[in-house]
Design a protein around this motif. Structure first.
Motif, PDB file in Angstrom:
ATOM      1  N   VAL A 102       0.847  -1.199   0.000  1.00 25.90           N
ATOM      2  CA  VAL A 102       0.000   0.000   0.000  1.00 25.90           C
ATOM      3  C   VAL A 102       0.878   1.242   0.000  1.00 25.90           C
ATOM      4  O   VAL A 102       1.769   1.379   0.847  1.00 25.90           O
ATOM      5  N   ASP A 103       0.618   2.151  -0.943  1.00 30.96           N
ATOM      6  CA  ASP A 103       1.400   3.383  -1.002  1.00 30.96           C
ATOM      7  C   ASP A 103       0.655   4.407  -1.852  1.00 30.96           C
ATOM      8  O   ASP A 103      -0.100   4.035  -2.750  1.00 30.96           O
ATOM      9  N   PHE A 104       0.882   5.705  -1.594  1.00 31.89           N
ATOM     10  CA  PHE A 104       0.217   6.754  -2.364  1.00 31.89           C
ATOM     11  C   PHE A 104       0.953   7.071  -3.662  1.00 31.89           C
ATOM     12  O   PHE A 104       0.408   7.720  -4.556  1.00 31.89           O
ATOM     13  N   ASP A 105       2.189   6.592  -3.795  1.00 29.22           N
ATOM     14  CA  ASP A 105       3.024   6.925  -4.946  1.00 29.22           C
ATOM     15  C   ASP A 105       2.814   5.901  -6.062  1.00 29.22           C
ATOM     16  O   ASP A 105       3.405   4.817  -6.054  1.00 29.22           O
ATOM     17  N   ALA A 106       1.983   6.262  -7.042  1.00 27.89           N
ATOM     18  CA  ALA A 106       1.636   5.328  -8.116  1.00 27.89           C
ATOM     19  C   ALA A 106       2.838   4.965  -8.972  1.00 27.89           C
ATOM     20  O   ALA A 106       2.973   3.813  -9.413  1.00 27.89           O
ATOM     21  N   GLU A 107       3.730   5.920  -9.201  1.00 24.53           N
ATOM     22  CA  GLU A 107       4.898   5.655 -10.043  1.00 24.53           C
ATOM     23  C   GLU A 107       5.831   4.647  -9.393  1.00 24.53           C
ATOM     24  O   GLU A 107       6.304   3.702 -10.042  1.00 24.53           O
ATOM     25  N   ARG A 108       6.094   4.817  -8.124  1.00 23.23           N
ATOM     26  CA  ARG A 108       6.978   3.881  -7.431  1.00 23.23           C
ATOM     27  C   ARG A 108       6.310   2.515  -7.286  1.00 23.23           C
ATOM     28  O   ARG A 108       6.982   1.478  -7.348  1.00 23.23           O
ATOM     29  N   GLN A 109       5.005   2.506  -7.107  1.00 22.33           N
ATOM     30  CA  GLN A 109       4.292   1.229  -7.050  1.00 22.33           C
ATOM     31  C   GLN A 109       4.424   0.482  -8.374  1.00 22.33           C
ATOM     32  O   GLN A 109       4.656  -0.730  -8.394  1.00 22.33           O
ATOM     33  N   ALA A 110       4.285   1.209  -9.478  1.00 26.74           N
ATOM     34  CA  ALA A 110       4.390   0.575 -10.800  1.00 26.74           C
ATOM     35  C   ALA A 110       5.783  -0.026 -11.004  1.00 26.74           C
ATOM     36  O   ALA A 110       5.924  -1.113 -11.575  1.00 26.74           O
ATOM     37  N   THR A 111       6.804   0.678 -10.525  1.00 25.97           N
ATOM     38  CA  THR A 111       8.171   0.167 -10.634  1.00 25.97           C
ATOM     39  C   THR A 111       8.330  -1.128  -9.853  1.00 25.97           C
ATOM     40  O   THR A 111       8.950  -2.095 -10.334  1.00 25.97           O
ATOM     41  N   LEU A 112       7.755  -1.165  -8.663  1.00 24.81           N
ATOM     42  CA  LEU A 112       7.863  -2.364  -7.835  1.00 24.81           C
ATOM     43  C   LEU A 112       7.087  -3.526  -8.445  1.00 24.81           C
ATOM     44  O   LEU A 112       7.548  -4.676  -8.411  1.00 24.81           O
ATOM     45  N   VAL A 113       5.938  -3.235  -9.023  1.00 25.38           N
ATOM     46  CA  VAL A 113       5.151  -4.270  -9.690  1.00 25.38           C
ATOM     47  C   VAL A 113       5.940  -4.889 -10.837  1.00 25.38           C
ATOM     48  O   VAL A 113       5.894  -6.107 -11.064  1.00 25.38           O
ATOM     49  N   ASP A 114       6.673  -4.047 -11.561  1.00 22.77           N
ATOM     50  CA  ASP A 114       7.488  -4.548 -12.676  1.00 22.77           C
ATOM     51  C   ASP A 114       8.615  -5.458 -12.197  1.00 22.77           C
ATOM     52  O   ASP A 114       9.043  -6.359 -12.918  1.00 22.77           O
ATOM     53  N   GLU A 115       9.104  -5.211 -10.989  1.00 26.63           N
ATOM     54  CA  GLU A 115      10.227  -5.986 -10.463  1.00 26.63           C
ATOM     55  C   GLU A 115       9.799  -7.324  -9.869  1.00 26.63           C
ATOM     56  O   GLU A 115      10.582  -8.283  -9.859  1.00 26.63           O
ATOM     57  N   LEU A 116       8.572  -7.384  -9.371  1.00 28.34           N
ATOM     58  CA  LEU A 116       8.096  -8.579  -8.679  1.00 28.34           C
ATOM     59  C   LEU A 116       7.055  -9.310  -9.516  1.00 28.34           C
ATOM     60  O   LEU A 116       6.510  -8.766 -10.471  1.00 28.34           O
ATOM     61  N   THR A 117       6.760 -10.544  -9.151  1.00 30.14           N
ATOM     62  CA  THR A 117       5.803 -11.336  -9.910  1.00 30.14           C
ATOM     63  C   THR A 117       4.383 -11.095  -9.409  1.00 30.14           C
ATOM     64  O   THR A 117       4.163 -10.713  -8.262  1.00 30.14           O
ATOM     65  N   ALA A 118       3.423 -11.335 -10.282  1.00 30.31           N
ATOM     66  CA  ALA A 118       2.030 -11.074  -9.962  1.00 30.31           C
ATOM     67  C   ALA A 118       1.515 -11.947  -8.826  1.00 30.31           C
ATOM     68  O   ALA A 118       0.576 -11.570  -8.117  1.00 30.31           O
ATOM     69  N   ASP A 119       2.128 -13.126  -8.665  1.00 28.80           N
ATOM     70  CA  ASP A 119       1.670 -14.002  -7.590  1.00 28.80           C
ATOM     71  C   ASP A 119       2.428 -13.756  -6.288  1.00 28.80           C
ATOM     72  O   ASP A 119       2.282 -14.512  -5.323  1.00 28.80           O
ATOM     73  N   SER A 120       3.244 -12.683  -6.253  1.00 27.22           N
ATOM     74  CA  SER A 120       3.951 -12.361  -5.011  1.00 27.22           C
ATOM     75  C   SER A 120       3.667 -10.940  -4.515  1.00 27.22           C
ATOM     76  O   SER A 120       3.872 -10.652  -3.339  1.00 27.22           O
ATOM     77  N   TYR A 121       3.178 -10.059  -5.403  1.00 20.67           N
ATOM     78  CA  TYR A 121       2.953  -8.674  -4.990  1.00 20.67           C
ATOM     79  C   TYR A 121       1.775  -8.069  -5.746  1.00 20.67           C
ATOM     80  O   TYR A 121       1.658  -8.225  -6.962  1.00 20.67           O
ATOM     81  N   ARG A 122       0.917  -7.390  -5.012  1.00 20.00           N
ATOM     82  CA  ARG A 122      -0.172  -6.625  -5.616  1.00 20.00           C
ATOM     83  C   ARG A 122      -0.160  -5.227  -5.025  1.00 20.00           C
ATOM     84  O   ARG A 122      -0.086  -5.054  -3.812  1.00 20.00           O
TER      85      ARG A 122
END
Length: 237
Positions: free
Chosen positions: A38-58
Motif C-alpha cells: 500500500v502506497d500513495f506513490d503510483a509511479e513507485r508502485q508501478a516500478t515495484l510491480v514490474d520488479e516482482l511477480t504477480a503471484d507475489s505482490y499486488r
C-alpha cells in the motif's frame, strides 16, 4: 483463492513503495509471502510491480488514512485468503523548531497514526480476530522527546499508546501485536528536511535493507514465541 496467491501466506505492508517499507515487502516476497503493498506513490508502485511477480505482490495505490480506501482494499485482500501479517509502516516526517509548526504539519504527522488504526481495525475484522500478527513500525521518537521533533514525537507517542492498548486487548489470544522502534534510516524520509539532517549525516544512518532483515528475523519465524518489542538503534560514528 489458492490460485490468486498460490497458497502463500498473505502480508499487508503500508508505505511499501520506498524506504524501509519497500525492503520489507521485497524481502517478504523472497521468503515466499504474497504481499499486498500500500502506497500513495503510483509511479513507485508501478516500478515495484514490474520488479516482482504477480503471484507475489499486488499494489494498492491510495492514502493510508482514507477510510473508504482502507475498507475497500482490505476487503479485496481478504478475498484472496487469510491475512497473516499486517505491517503498519507508512508515516510522514515533520522536523521543525517548536514555533514553526502549523496545522498542516500536524495533519501530515497524524496520517500515520490514523492509518495505523484504520488498517488494524479492518484487518482484525476481516480475519475474525484470529491468527494475525500486527507489527506497528514507529520510531525511537516514540520512546523519548527530541528537540525540533515535537509534533512528530507526539504522533509517534500516540502510535505507541495505540500499540500498547492493542497488546492489552489481545493478550492471551492468537492475535499478536509487535511494536517496532527503529532509529535513523538512510532513506528519502529526510529529503525535505536537509536543514535538519544533512545528506552527509543521513548516510551514516542504518541501511534499510539490513534493518528489514533484522526486523523480519524477529517478526517472521517458526519459533513458538513472539518478540513483542523491537528497538533498533543505529551505531553512532
Amino acid at each position: 483463492m489458492a490460485h490468486a496467491t498460490n497458497g502463500k501466506r498473505i502480508a499487508i505492508v503500508t508505505g511499501s513503495a520506498s524506504g524501509l517499507g519497500r525492503e520489507l515487502a521485497v524481502r517478504l516476497t523472497e521468503r515466499g509471502w504474497f504481499v499486498a503493498g500500500v502506497d500513495f506513490d503510483a509511479e513507485r508502485q508501478a516500478t515495484l510491480v514490474d520488479e516482482l511477480t504477480a503471484d507475489s505482490y499486488r499494489a494498492f495505490v491510495g492514502d493510508v488514512s482514507d477510510e473508504a480506501f482502507v475498507k475497500a482494499s482490505v476487503a479485496e485482500i481478504a478475498g484472496l485468503g487469510h491475512i497473516d501479517l499486517l505491517i503498519n509502516n507508512a508515516g510522514q516526517p515533520s522536523f521543525k523548531v517548536p514555533t514553526a509548526y502549523e496545522g498542516a504539519d500536524v495533519d501530515r504527522c497524524l496520517k500515520g497514526l490514523k492509518g495505523m488504526i484504520l488498517w488494524s481495525v479492518e484487518t482484525l475484522k476481516a480475519d475474525g480476530e484470529t491468527d494475525l500478527k500486527i507489527a506497528n513500525v514507529m520510531s525511537t521518537a516514540a520512546t523519548r522527546g527530541n528537540a525540533n521533533e515535537s509534533v512528530y514525537c507526539a504522533a509517534k507517542w500516540g502510535e505507541k499508546g495505540y500499540t500498547q492498548s492493542l497488546k492489552a486487548a489481545y493478550k492471551g489470544s492468537s492475535v499478536k501485536i509487535v511494536g517496532v522502534y527503529p532509529g535513523g534510516i538512510d532513506t528519502d524520509f529526510y529529503r525535505d528536511s536537509h536543514d535538519y539532517v544533512s545528506e552527509e549525516k543521513q548516510h551514516t544512518f542504518m541501511d534499510p535493507g539490513e534493518l528489514a532483515d533484522v526486523i523480519l528475523f524477529n517478526l517472521v519465524n517458526d519459533a513458538n514465541l513472539t518478540v513483542s518489542d523491537i528497538l533498533i538503534e543505529r551505531n553512532y560514528r
